[in-house]
Write an enzyme that holds these catalytic residues in place. Structure first.
Site, mmCIF file in Angstrom:
data_model
loop_
_atom_site.group_PDB
_atom_site.id
_atom_site.type_symbol
_atom_site.label_atom_id
_atom_site.label_comp_id
_atom_site.label_asym_id
_atom_site.label_seq_id
_atom_site.Cartn_x
_atom_site.Cartn_y
_atom_site.Cartn_z
ATOM 1 N N SER A 9 1.371 -1.379 -0.530
ATOM 2 C CA SER A 9 -0.183 0.203 0.074
ATOM 3 C C SER A 9 0.371 1.818 0.483
ATOM 4 O O SER A 9 2.094 1.847 0.957
ATOM 5 C CB SER A 9 -1.721 -0.169 1.572
ATOM 6 O OG SER A 9 -1.333 0.629 1.174
ATOM 7 N N HIS A 34 -0.909 -1.151 -4.695
ATOM 8 C CA HIS A 34 -2.126 -0.786 -3.811
ATOM 9 C C HIS A 34 -2.160 0.825 -3.649
ATOM 10 O O HIS A 34 -1.395 1.299 -2.444
ATOM 11 C CB HIS A 34 -2.290 -2.000 -2.655
ATOM 12 C CG HIS A 34 -3.993 -1.627 -2.038
ATOM 13 N ND1 HIS A 34 -5.037 -1.987 -2.604
ATOM 14 C CD2 HIS A 34 -4.459 -0.214 -1.077
ATOM 15 C CE1 HIS A 34 -6.042 -1.820 -1.742
ATOM 16 N NE2 HIS A 34 -5.441 -0.921 -1.773
ATOM 17 N N ASP A 36 -4.495 3.868 -1.977
ATOM 18 C CA ASP A 36 -5.288 4.104 -1.199
ATOM 19 C C ASP A 36 -6.781 5.235 -1.181
ATOM 20 O O ASP A 36 -5.714 6.552 -1.016
ATOM 21 C CB ASP A 36 -5.716 2.899 0.956
ATOM 22 C CG ASP A 36 -5.325 2.197 1.018
ATOM 23 O OD1 ASP A 36 -6.255 1.227 0.718
ATOM 24 O OD2 ASP A 36 -4.318 1.546 1.322
ATOM 25 N N MET A 38 -8.835 8.163 -0.115
ATOM 26 C CA MET A 38 -9.884 8.180 0.699
ATOM 27 C C MET A 38 -10.139 9.943 0.281
ATOM 28 O O MET A 38 -9.671 10.687 0.131
ATOM 29 C CB MET A 38 -9.394 8.268 2.143
ATOM 30 C CG MET A 38 -8.461 7.197 2.283
ATOM 31 S SD MET A 38 -7.933 6.646 3.803
ATOM 32 C CE MET A 38 -7.405 5.138 3.937
ATOM 33 N N HIS A 67 -8.371 1.696 -4.586
ATOM 34 C CA HIS A 67 -9.496 1.308 -3.917
ATOM 35 C C HIS A 67 -9.548 2.421 -3.232
ATOM 36 O O HIS A 67 -9.528 3.587 -2.823
ATOM 37 C CB HIS A 67 -8.842 0.811 -2.557
ATOM 38 C CG HIS A 67 -9.789 0.354 -1.630
ATOM 39 N ND1 HIS A 67 -8.964 0.081 0.137
ATOM 40 C CD2 HIS A 67 -10.922 0.438 -1.390
ATOM 41 C CE1 HIS A 67 -10.077 -0.267 0.517
ATOM 42 N NE2 HIS A 67 -11.307 0.442 0.119
ATOM 43 N N MET A 69 -12.275 4.542 -1.195
ATOM 44 C CA MET A 69 -12.925 4.921 0.174
ATOM 45 C C MET A 69 -13.853 6.398 -0.096
ATOM 46 O O MET A 69 -13.085 7.340 0.609
ATOM 47 C CB MET A 69 -11.770 4.641 0.736
ATOM 48 C CG MET A 69 -11.402 3.489 1.660
ATOM 49 S SD MET A 69 -10.508 2.940 2.528
ATOM 50 C CE MET A 69 -8.966 3.546 1.845
ATOM 51 N N MET A 138 -12.529 -6.007 4.252
ATOM 52 C CA MET A 138 -11.562 -4.867 5.497
ATOM 53 C C MET A 138 -11.109 -5.408 6.556
ATOM 54 O O MET A 138 -11.648 -6.347 7.296
ATOM 55 C CB MET A 138 -12.009 -3.480 5.873
ATOM 56 C CG MET A 138 -12.691 -2.428 4.429
ATOM 57 S SD MET A 138 -10.961 -2.304 3.474
ATOM 58 C CE MET A 138 -10.135 -1.209 4.961
ATOM 59 N N GLY A 143 -9.356 4.430 6.335
ATOM 60 C CA GLY A 143 -9.588 5.363 6.833
ATOM 61 C C GLY A 143 -8.031 5.716 7.369
ATOM 62 O O GLY A 143 -7.270 6.647 7.687
ATOM 63 N N PHE A 144 -7.673 4.525 8.342
ATOM 64 C CA PHE A 144 -5.821 5.168 8.882
ATOM 65 C C PHE A 144 -5.355 3.307 8.529
ATOM 66 O O PHE A 144 -5.967 2.674 9.141
ATOM 67 C CB PHE A 144 -5.784 5.729 10.226
ATOM 68 C CG PHE A 144 -6.502 6.822 10.277
ATOM 69 C CD1 PHE A 144 -6.233 8.345 9.935
ATOM 70 C CD2 PHE A 144 -8.114 6.687 10.861
ATOM 71 C CE1 PHE A 144 -6.611 9.173 10.565
ATOM 72 C CE2 PHE A 144 -8.982 7.895 11.226
ATOM 73 C CZ PHE A 144 -8.040 9.282 11.128
ATOM 74 N N GLY A 145 -3.758 4.279 8.779
ATOM 75 C CA GLY A 145 -3.263 3.181 8.197
ATOM 76 C C GLY A 145 -2.275 2.479 9.701
ATOM 77 O O GLY A 145 -2.854 3.287 10.880
ATOM 78 N N GLY A 146 -1.529 1.430 9.798
ATOM 79 C CA GLY A 146 -1.512 1.191 11.122
ATOM 80 C C GLY A 146 -2.067 0.266 12.144
ATOM 81 O O GLY A 146 -1.443 0.055 13.316
ATOM 82 N N ASP A 174 -7.491 -5.952 3.470
ATOM 83 C CA ASP A 174 -6.280 -4.317 3.637
ATOM 84 C C ASP A 174 -6.528 -4.463 5.322
ATOM 85 O O ASP A 174 -8.225 -3.634 5.502
ATOM 86 C CB ASP A 174 -7.279 -3.554 2.349
ATOM 87 C CG ASP A 174 -6.858 -2.757 2.643
ATOM 88 O OD1 ASP A 174 -5.598 -2.373 3.202
ATOM 89 O OD2 ASP A 174 -6.973 -1.151 1.100
ATOM 90 N N GLY A 175 -5.486 -4.343 5.764
ATOM 91 C CA GLY A 175 -5.750 -3.715 6.912
ATOM 92 C C GLY A 175 -5.265 -5.081 7.738
ATOM 93 O O GLY A 175 -6.292 -6.183 8.265
ATOM 94 N N GLY A 176 -4.104 -4.633 8.988
ATOM 95 C CA GLY A 176 -3.727 -5.176 10.025
ATOM 96 C C GLY A 176 -2.795 -6.754 9.290
ATOM 97 O O GLY A 176 -3.033 -7.892 9.671
ATOM 98 N N GLY A 196 1.028 -2.289 4.648
ATOM 99 C CA GLY A 196 1.581 -1.405 5.018
ATOM 100 C C GLY A 196 3.063 -1.101 5.347
ATOM 101 O O GLY A 196 4.085 -1.510 4.344
#
Length: 223
Positions: A9, A34, A36, A38, A67, A69, A138, A143-146, A174-176, A196
């Site tokens: 990402s 990827h 993102d 937003m 992606h 969003m 998801m 909305g936020f990475g990490g 996507d995420g985590g 990410g």
């Protein structure tokens, strides 16, 4: 099952040198990037517009996975398609006529992805399986990475894999996604893993090592 693909990402890259970051990812063996998008409305952050995606496109080797969003989606499908996207994913929660949105995406020549938030069930997805090329599950609230993976994501991926059956649809998470979670996600049936910090940690000289480590972990699960 498709082979596992690690999808870095670019949201986690160095924003002062995104072109260089994309080239470094290609040199590190990544054939996906990827992106993102937003809008500060559908999700609480602002990132990439169509012009930025168009600027990034020449630096990306392989698949540009965008992606969206954003809400609404339909007015911007053509602009993001013209920016060079290979895949456009829209959220099922972003509007009342997601089938129309998926048709519009495919009408541009892009592959169509359907993204679903953690609080969204899979019932509606079942009626759209013949209109999509991937489902982006998801693993965090967007909305936020990490953020840390929401544990229920694993069961959702497993249920989705069973729903898809023999259709050529890919499952993206996507995420985590990191070295601690990729085992469970891959074994549940995810074959596109958006990462990410797990890719970008350590700078460009570490990208190849990070990507290969994540891929090897996932392939070890599936072997």
């Amino acid at each position: 099952m498709h082979p596992v693909t690690i999808c870095p990402s670019i949201l986690s890259g160095d924003f002062s040198a995104l072109g260089s970051e994309c080239r470094a990812l290609a040199e590190a063996g990544s054939d996906w990037v990827h992106v993102d998008v937003m809008d500060g409305h559908f999700v609480p952050n602002l990132t990439f517009g169509p012009q930025m995606c168009a600027v990034l496109r020449p630096h990306i080797q392989g698949t540009m996975d965008v992606h969206l969003m954003i809400a609404p989606v339909d007015p911007y499908v053509e602009a993001y398609a013209k920016s060079g996207a290979d895949i456009l994913s829209a959220h099922i929660e972003a509007g009342p006529h997601v089938h129309r949105t998926l048709q519009a995406i495919r009408g541009t020549g892009c592959k169509a992805g359907l993204a679903i938030n953690p609080g969204t069930g899979l019932d509606a997805v079942a009626h759209l399986l013949d209109d999509i090329d991937l489902v982006n599950v998801m693993g965090v609230n967007p909305g936020f990475g990490g953020q840390k993976l929401i544990p229920a994501t694993i069961a959702k991926v497993r249920q989705l894999r069973a729903m898809i059956a023999d259709r050529p649809i890919r499952i993206q998470v996507d995420g985590g996604v990191n070295a601690r979670t990729i085992h469970a996600l891959a074994s549940a049936g995810a074959d596109l893993l958006v990462a990410g910090a797990a890719v970008f940690e350590g700078g460009p000289e570490a990208y190849r090592r990070n990507i290969e480590s994540l891929r090897a972990t996932a392939e070890g699960v599936l072997a």
